[in-house]
Scaffold this active site. Structure first.
Site, PDB file in Angstrom:
ATOM      1  N   HIS A 253       0.847  -1.206   0.000  1.00 22.66           N
ATOM      2  CA  HIS A 253       0.000   0.000   0.000  1.00 22.66           C
ATOM      3  C   HIS A 253       0.885   1.260   0.000  1.00 22.66           C
ATOM      4  O   HIS A 253       0.605   2.226  -0.706  1.00 22.66           O
ATOM      5  CB  HIS A 253      -0.875   0.058   1.265  1.00 22.66           C
TER       6      HIS A 253
ATOM      7  N   ARG B 219      -2.127  -5.648  -8.655  1.00 20.80           N
ATOM      8  CA  ARG B 219      -0.999  -6.544  -8.427  1.00 20.80           C
ATOM      9  C   ARG B 219      -0.935  -7.612  -9.497  1.00 20.80           C
ATOM     10  O   ARG B 219      -0.101  -7.620 -10.370  1.00 20.80           O
ATOM     11  CB  ARG B 219      -1.133  -7.208  -7.044  1.00 20.80           C
TER      12      ARG B 219
ATOM     13  N   SER C 278      -2.968  -7.690   2.743  1.00 22.95           N
ATOM     14  CA  SER C 278      -3.203  -7.574   4.187  1.00 22.95           C
ATOM     15  C   SER C 278      -3.651  -8.913   4.768  1.00 22.95           C
ATOM     16  O   SER C 278      -3.264  -9.281   5.882  1.00 22.95           O
ATOM     17  CB  SER C 278      -4.281  -6.532   4.472  1.00 22.95           C
TER      18      SER C 278
ATOM     19  N   LYS D  96     -15.691  -8.241   4.511  1.00 19.68           N
ATOM     20  CA  LYS D  96     -14.504  -8.667   5.282  1.00 19.68           C
ATOM     21  C   LYS D  96     -14.758  -8.363   6.754  1.00 19.68           C
ATOM     22  O   LYS D  96     -15.346  -7.332   7.076  1.00 19.68           O
ATOM     23  CB  LYS D  96     -13.268  -7.870   4.843  1.00 19.68           C
TER      24      LYS D  96
END
Ligand code: ADP
Length: 165
Positions: A19, A92, A130, A43
């Protein structure tokens, strides 16, 4: 119309060096960047919104060109109608693309003044997320290369009594 706000939205649970890489790249392109720490209904977070905000602020200490806020609600509503804004997102691997494309198109449909800009991190962060950080730390793996020191300490504190079921 000139861009008024450059926003980097995300869950940041917790912030990683991936990040930070994206944030630093954004700062080479734009004068100011607002990091928006968001709720994510799909989440269940490890850190609260406020904790996540503090970890970002401490990781970016001394950089006046960023502002960190928490945001509860639909992301497009964070931008006023008629206010030209850019959302920064990181890309990514190919698997990010479909989700990010859907979200960027939907956000643009909801508010045509929002444009999404994608940035790619340094390749060492391509496989970093994460959730991977949380999982590895839970089982006492060493992930210190991939997270800021303040995050490492915060994770240590979270798991000091072992893993909660
Ligand atoms: P979200 O739940 O909104 O995807 P995340 O905190 O997981 O929130 O990610 C926020 C943004 O940062 C996303 O665009 C994501 O692709 C990007 N991102 C996450 N990890 C990395 C990384 N290692 N390298 C580059 N971008 C990343």
């Amino acid at each position: 119309m000139k861009v008024k706000r450059v926003i980097y939205p995300g869950t940041f649970d917790p912030i990683t060096n991936g990040h930070l890489d994206i944030l630093n790249r954004a700062l080479t392109l734009f004068q100011n960047v607002e990091v928006l720490v968001c709720e994510n209904p799909s989440k269940s977070p490890l850190f609260t919104l406020e904790e996540r905000k503090r970890l970002i602020e401490e990781s970016m200490k001394g950089i006046a060109r960023i502002k960190v806020s928490v945001y509860r609600g639909l992301l497009v509503d964070a931008v006023k109608k008629g206010e030209k804004a850019i959302f920064i997102r990181g890309l990514r691997v190919v698997s990010d693309f479909e989700y990010e494309l859907q979200m960027a198109i939907m956000n643009r449909k909801l508010n045509p003044d929002i444009e999404t800009v994608f940035l790619m991190p340094n390749e060492q962060y391509i496989f970093l997320s994460s959730s991977m950080v949380r999982d590895i730390v839970k089982f006492k793996g060493d992930i210190s290369r991939f997270i800021p020191r303040v995050v490492r300490l915060a994770l240590k504190e979270k798991f000091k009594d072992g893993v909660k079921p």
